[in-house]
Motif scaffolding. Structure first.
Motif, PDB file in Angstrom:
ATOM      1  N   GLY A 111       0.929  -0.883  -0.108  1.00 27.07           N
ATOM      2  CA  GLY A 111      -0.554   0.308  -0.010  1.00 27.07           C
ATOM      3  C   GLY A 111       0.962   1.264   0.124  1.00 27.07           C
ATOM      4  O   GLY A 111       0.025   2.603   0.352  1.00 27.07           O
ATOM      5  N   LEU A 156       3.988  -2.869 -10.461  1.00 28.69           N
ATOM      6  CA  LEU A 156       3.242  -2.277  -8.993  1.00 28.69           C
ATOM      7  C   LEU A 156       2.942  -1.337  -9.700  1.00 28.69           C
ATOM      8  O   LEU A 156       2.606  -1.213 -11.549  1.00 28.69           O
ATOM      9  N   GLN A 157       1.272  -0.491  -9.417  1.00 26.84           N
ATOM     10  CA  GLN A 157       0.887   0.572  -9.711  1.00 26.84           C
ATOM     11  C   GLN A 157       1.407   1.765 -10.586  1.00 26.84           C
ATOM     12  O   GLN A 157       2.181   1.808  -9.229  1.00 26.84           O
ATOM     13  N   THR A 207       3.527   4.196  -1.136  1.00 26.99           N
ATOM     14  CA  THR A 207       4.162   4.883  -2.581  1.00 26.99           C
ATOM     15  C   THR A 207       5.173   4.985  -2.670  1.00 26.99           C
ATOM     16  O   THR A 207       5.668   6.190  -2.167  1.00 26.99           O
ATOM     17  N   LYS A 255       2.623   2.875  -6.525  1.00 22.85           N
ATOM     18  CA  LYS A 255       1.853   1.794  -5.543  1.00 22.85           C
ATOM     19  C   LYS A 255       2.168   0.677  -5.491  1.00 22.85           C
ATOM     20  O   LYS A 255       2.530   0.057  -6.424  1.00 22.85           O
ATOM     21  N   ASN A 256       3.107   0.249  -4.275  1.00 20.89           N
ATOM     22  CA  ASN A 256       2.679  -1.596  -4.284  1.00 20.89           C
ATOM     23  C   ASN A 256       1.972  -2.193  -3.683  1.00 20.89           C
ATOM     24  O   ASN A 256       1.224  -1.724  -2.526  1.00 20.89           O
ATOM     25  N   THR A 257       0.807  -2.531  -4.983  1.00 19.94           N
ATOM     26  CA  THR A 257      -0.027  -3.524  -4.314  1.00 19.94           C
ATOM     27  C   THR A 257       0.121  -4.573  -4.298  1.00 19.94           C
ATOM     28  O   THR A 257      -0.807  -5.823  -4.197  1.00 19.94           O
ATOM     29  N   LYS A 258       1.492  -5.570  -3.850  1.00 16.31           N
ATOM     30  CA  LYS A 258       1.879  -6.631  -3.554  1.00 16.31           C
ATOM     31  C   LYS A 258       1.111  -6.779  -2.391  1.00 16.31           C
ATOM     32  O   LYS A 258       0.993  -5.394  -1.309  1.00 16.31           O
ATOM     33  N   LYS A 259       1.016  -8.188  -2.084  1.00 19.25           N
ATOM     34  CA  LYS A 259       0.542  -8.065   0.111  1.00 19.25           C
ATOM     35  C   LYS A 259       1.805  -8.256   0.751  1.00 19.25           C
ATOM     36  O   LYS A 259       1.632  -8.972   1.940  1.00 19.25           O
TER      37      LYS A 259
END
Length: 249
Positions: A137, A190-191, A139, A223-227
């Motif tokens: 989550g 990544l977004q 950025t 943005k880091n959209t990974k878990k």
């Protein structure tokens, strides 16, 4: 008779004096020696021992005969106790193989300029970014991490693109670093939140794959959209700029 001779001799000894006494003693000794010699001259007849004849007969009767010697039975060799097989040693456990760590994505660009100050600015910015981590989550902002391109922040002047033209400015060359980061982050999934084209085509990436930055106006954000957390690794040598995105622990 012997007794009479002895008496006669004794009488003569008593009458004849000392000389006669010596003569008589000599005669007496001689007489005794003769008597003893006569006793030894008559030995007993020799009789053969019949035992040897019997022994000879025994030997003759056994000539040419082979006497059988009773055979001694061979001694039994004790049988060794059966060897019990030892239990097999437990197999050594193979060390657990650690999974080979691979980056989520990586990208590199070629250094086309021989300007040492430009290369220095790229290396200086890469040191600020290398090892930077993003939690799920979070950025990333290039301008926030690298900071203002100024002499106070350790940058030198080199060629920059302004309105399609080259001119000198602090931090010239860092746009190649931001461009390499953008392509690596995009490949990692990544977004991308913000990216800008240059006003002039650059030669180190295809058109539309660059990411122009200018402190206070143009930025690169994703943005880091990974878990899981991710880590950005950046390095520069004399020929290329390298950026990779890794899964962080």
């Amino acid at each position: 008779m012997l007794y009479q001779r002895t008496n006669t001799i004794n009488k003569l000894i008593s009458k004849g004096g000392f000389k006669l006494k010596k003569i008589i003693s000599f005669i007496l000794c001689t007489f005794i020696v003769l008597i003893l010699s006569s006793c030894r001259s008559n030995p007993k007849p020799y009789k053969e021992d019949p035992a040897p004849a019997k022994n000879m007969e025994y030997k003759e009767s056994n000539l040419g005969k082979t006497q059988s010697v009773p055979e001694t039975p061979p001694a039994e060799t004790p049988k060794p106790d059966p060897v019990q097989p030892s239990p097999p040693a437990p197999a050594a456990k193979e060390p657990e193989k650690k999974p080979v760590s691979k980056p989520l994505a990586s990208y590199s660009t070629v250094l086309l300029s021989s300007d040492k100050d430009r290369t220095y600015n790229i290396k200086h910015g890469a040191k600020k970014i290398n090892g930077y981590k993003l939690n799920p989550g979070d950025t990333f902002s290039f301008n926030e991490v690298v900071g203002k391109r100024s002499a106070e922040n350790g940058f030198k002047t080199a060629a920059i693109i302004v309105n399609g033209e080259y001119e000198e400015g602090f931090g010239g060359g860092v746009c190649q670093l931001s461009t390499t980061i953008f392509n690596s982050a995009d490949k990692a999934g990544l977004q991308i939140l913000e990216r800008h084209d240059h006003s002039k085509t650059v030669g180190y990436v295809p058109k539309g794959r660059d990411a122009a930055v200018n402190y206070g106006s143009l930025d690169l954000k994703f943005k880091n959209t990974k878990k899981y957390p991710v880590e950005i690794r950046a390095s520069v040598d004399d020929k290329r700029v390298y950026v990779s995105i890794w899964r962080a622990s």
